[in-house]
Write a protein that holds these residues in place. Sequence first.
Motif, PDB file in Angstrom:
ATOM      1  N   LEU A  91      -9.497  -5.728   6.148  1.00  0.00           N
ATOM      2  CA  LEU A  91      -8.917  -4.848   5.140  1.00  0.00           C
ATOM      3  C   LEU A  91      -9.484  -3.432   5.189  1.00  0.00           C
ATOM      4  N   ARG A  92     -10.533  -3.235   5.929  1.00  0.00           N
ATOM      5  CA  ARG A  92     -11.169  -1.916   5.944  1.00  0.00           C
ATOM      6  C   ARG A  92     -10.263  -0.846   6.560  1.00  0.00           C
ATOM      7  N   VAL A  93      -9.509  -1.211   7.574  1.00  0.00           N
ATOM      8  CA  VAL A  93      -8.610  -0.239   8.201  1.00  0.00           C
ATOM      9  C   VAL A  93      -7.504   0.175   7.240  1.00  0.00           C
ATOM     10  N   THR A  94      -6.899  -0.802   6.576  1.00  0.00           N
ATOM     11  CA  THR A  94      -5.818  -0.473   5.651  1.00  0.00           C
ATOM     12  C   THR A  94      -6.337   0.318   4.461  1.00  0.00           C
ATOM     13  N   GLU A  95      -7.453  -0.107   3.894  1.00  0.00           N
ATOM     14  CA  GLU A  95      -8.024   0.614   2.746  1.00  0.00           C
ATOM     15  C   GLU A  95      -8.376   2.046   3.127  1.00  0.00           C
ATOM     16  N   ALA A  96      -8.983   2.219   4.301  1.00  0.00           N
ATOM     17  CA  ALA A  96      -9.406   3.552   4.730  1.00  0.00           C
ATOM     18  C   ALA A  96      -8.224   4.473   5.011  1.00  0.00           C
ATOM     19  N   SER A  97      -7.077   3.901   5.379  1.00  0.00           N
ATOM     20  CA  SER A  97      -5.918   4.742   5.701  1.00  0.00           C
ATOM     21  C   SER A  97      -5.487   5.581   4.507  1.00  0.00           C
ATOM     22  N   TRP A  98      -5.670   5.066   3.314  1.00  0.00           N
ATOM     23  CA  TRP A  98      -5.266   5.802   2.118  1.00  0.00           C
ATOM     24  C   TRP A  98      -6.176   6.999   1.871  1.00  0.00           C
ATOM     25  N   THR A  99      -7.470   6.817   2.063  1.00  0.00           N
ATOM     26  CA  THR A  99      -8.396   7.931   1.890  1.00  0.00           C
ATOM     27  C   THR A  99      -8.213   8.969   2.987  1.00  0.00           C
ATOM     28  N   GLU A 100      -7.998   8.509   4.210  1.00  0.00           N
ATOM     29  CA  GLU A 100      -7.855   9.436   5.334  1.00  0.00           C
ATOM     30  C   GLU A 100      -6.629  10.336   5.188  1.00  0.00           C
ATOM     31  N   LEU A 101      -5.530   9.786   4.686  1.00  0.00           N
ATOM     32  CA  LEU A 101      -4.315  10.582   4.522  1.00  0.00           C
ATOM     33  C   LEU A 101      -4.252  11.310   3.188  1.00  0.00           C
ATOM     34  N   HIS A 102      -5.172  10.986   2.268  1.00  0.00           N
ATOM     35  CA  HIS A 102      -5.178  11.621   0.943  1.00  0.00           C
ATOM     36  C   HIS A 102      -6.608  12.029   0.575  1.00  0.00           C
ATOM     37  N   PRO A 103      -7.217  12.918   1.333  1.00  0.00           N
ATOM     38  CA  PRO A 103      -8.640  13.239   1.118  1.00  0.00           C
ATOM     39  C   PRO A 103      -8.945  13.882  -0.229  1.00  0.00           C
ATOM     40  N   LEU A 104      -7.959  14.480  -0.879  1.00  0.00           N
ATOM     41  CA  LEU A 104      -8.198  15.140  -2.166  1.00  0.00           C
ATOM     42  C   LEU A 104      -7.759  14.275  -3.351  1.00  0.00           C
ATOM     43  N   PHE A 105      -7.318  13.058  -3.086  1.00  0.00           N
ATOM     44  CA  PHE A 105      -6.949  12.135  -4.156  1.00  0.00           C
ATOM     45  C   PHE A 105      -8.185  11.362  -4.613  1.00  0.00           C
ATOM     46  N   THR A 106      -8.123  10.839  -5.829  1.00  0.00           N
ATOM     47  CA  THR A 106      -9.139   9.910  -6.315  1.00  0.00           C
ATOM     48  C   THR A 106      -8.680   8.500  -5.980  1.00  0.00           C
ATOM     49  N   HIS A 107      -9.391   7.855  -5.069  1.00  0.00           N
ATOM     50  CA  HIS A 107      -9.001   6.537  -4.558  1.00  0.00           C
ATOM     51  C   HIS A 107      -9.956   5.493  -5.121  1.00  0.00           C
ATOM     52  N   GLU A 108      -9.410   4.544  -5.864  1.00  0.00           N
ATOM     53  CA  GLU A 108     -10.229   3.525  -6.503  1.00  0.00           C
ATOM     54  C   GLU A 108      -9.799   2.129  -6.066  1.00  0.00           C
ATOM     55  N   VAL A 109     -10.755   1.332  -5.600  1.00  0.00           N
ATOM     56  CA  VAL A 109     -10.531  -0.092  -5.365  1.00  0.00           C
ATOM     57  C   VAL A 109     -11.246  -0.833  -6.494  1.00  0.00           C
ATOM     58  N   ILE A 110     -10.470  -1.476  -7.353  1.00  0.00           N
ATOM     59  CA  ILE A 110     -11.002  -2.057  -8.583  1.00  0.00           C
ATOM     60  C   ILE A 110     -11.233  -3.553  -8.395  1.00  0.00           C
ATOM     61  N   PRO A 111     -12.485  -4.024  -8.444  1.00  0.00           N
ATOM     62  CA  PRO A 111     -12.752  -5.463  -8.340  1.00  0.00           C
ATOM     63  C   PRO A 111     -12.391  -6.188  -9.637  1.00  0.00           C
ATOM     64  N   ASP A 112     -12.377  -7.511  -9.563  1.00  0.00           N
ATOM     65  CA  ASP A 112     -11.852  -8.316 -10.667  1.00  0.00           C
ATOM     66  C   ASP A 112     -12.495  -7.994 -12.012  1.00  0.00           C
ATOM     67  N   GLU A 113     -13.823  -8.028 -12.085  1.00  0.00           N
ATOM     68  CA  GLU A 113     -14.487  -7.848 -13.367  1.00  0.00           C
ATOM     69  C   GLU A 113     -14.296  -6.428 -13.902  1.00  0.00           C
ATOM     70  N   THR A 114     -14.249  -5.462 -13.006  1.00  0.00           N
ATOM     71  CA  THR A 114     -14.016  -4.078 -13.434  1.00  0.00           C
ATOM     72  C   THR A 114     -12.601  -3.923 -13.971  1.00  0.00           C
ATOM     73  N   GLN A 115     -11.643  -4.644 -13.377  1.00  0.00           N
ATOM     74  CA  GLN A 115     -10.280  -4.618 -13.899  1.00  0.00           C
ATOM     75  C   GLN A 115     -10.271  -4.982 -15.378  1.00  0.00           C
ATOM     76  N   ARG A 116     -10.963  -6.044 -15.711  1.00  0.00           N
ATOM     77  CA  ARG A 116     -10.977  -6.518 -17.093  1.00  0.00           C
ATOM     78  C   ARG A 116     -11.534  -5.454 -18.032  1.00  0.00           C
ATOM     79  N   ARG A 117     -12.656  -4.858 -17.648  1.00  0.00           N
ATOM     80  CA  ARG A 117     -13.272  -3.841 -18.514  1.00  0.00           C
ATOM     81  C   ARG A 117     -12.378  -2.606 -18.633  1.00  0.00           C
TER      82      ARG A 117
END
Length: 336
Positions: free
Chosen positions: A111-137
């Motif tokens: 998944l690292r390649v796919t996840e990184a593709s978003w940051t690489e093409l959108h360097p000025l965006f705020t990119h968040e990967v939210i894990p399960d427990e953080t989703q709840r909070r």
Amino acid sequence: MPPAIRRLAIFAICLFGLIYLFRSRRSTDIPGAPGYRPVQKIFDEEEQSLAHAQHSYTKIRGQKNLAISPTAPLRDRLRYQFPYDLRRSFPAYIWQTWKYTPASSEFIDDLRVTEASWTELHPLFTHEVIPDETQRRLIQYLYGSVPDVFEAYDSLPLPVMKADFFRYLVLLARGGIYSDIDTLALKPAGYWLPEELDRSTVGFMVGIEADPDRPDWHDWYSRRIQFCQWTIVSKPGHPILRDMVAYVTEEALRMKKAGILKVGKMDKTIMELGGKNITYEDFSNQVERRKVGDVVVLPITSFSPGVGQMNAGDTDHPLAFVKHNFDGTWKTDPSL
């Protein structure tokens, strides 16, 4: 000063003022991504608005109740909490979910390649990967004033169901781009809409997932035409998301009260909760972008390139923006 000269001077002042406002508004967009507003600017504006609201409240406190009643219909409370302004730019957020963040050693290498593709093409965006427990909070925080929504989210029996609901919840509250963790960004979001289209007239973007023009389509798909859930773009507060969140909440709480909000007992899935029937003829065989009201529907090539059927183009097609790898890793995880 003669009246004619005075009028000319006033006109010139107004003209320069309009030019300044236009230029200042244009300059708030991220370079290379027209229509997307930097998140930090949004934060700054929210802080200013909050300070102004608090000042105004102090001045009129005791005159009337400014808050909406907690007994008001759910859609009214959602509209009050997350107002929709079509004229706003899309927030430059990219939201993704997974069990772990990319910083964790347990984050799957595939998944690292796919996840990184978003940051690489959108360097000025705020990119968040939210894990399960953080989703709840995060949902508890965003929907603190609408507790029945959080109750519905928290009552869903599987993490994957919560993740399905989360995409609608976070986009309604904050807007931006949601895309599954196994999607590969092929082109920056600034290219997803034609350059000549006024971004202030678009509030929601979705792509066609399936357009099975065959007599046995019902053997393979739940609907004659289906829209992608793995990538959605929205401005905050969009009415489509408001209705979806309200409907899922109402149905989840109904099943909870009936004692059937459990694996194997639910009478509706999250897909069925969030989906509504449409007239497929309006979008079947679509090969270009189509704007309906403030919604842009992208052709199947945009979010499903390379599938080799239903007239989808390949990943090198000019309208191919996101590739979904259909990893389905959650299906093999017993904890889900």
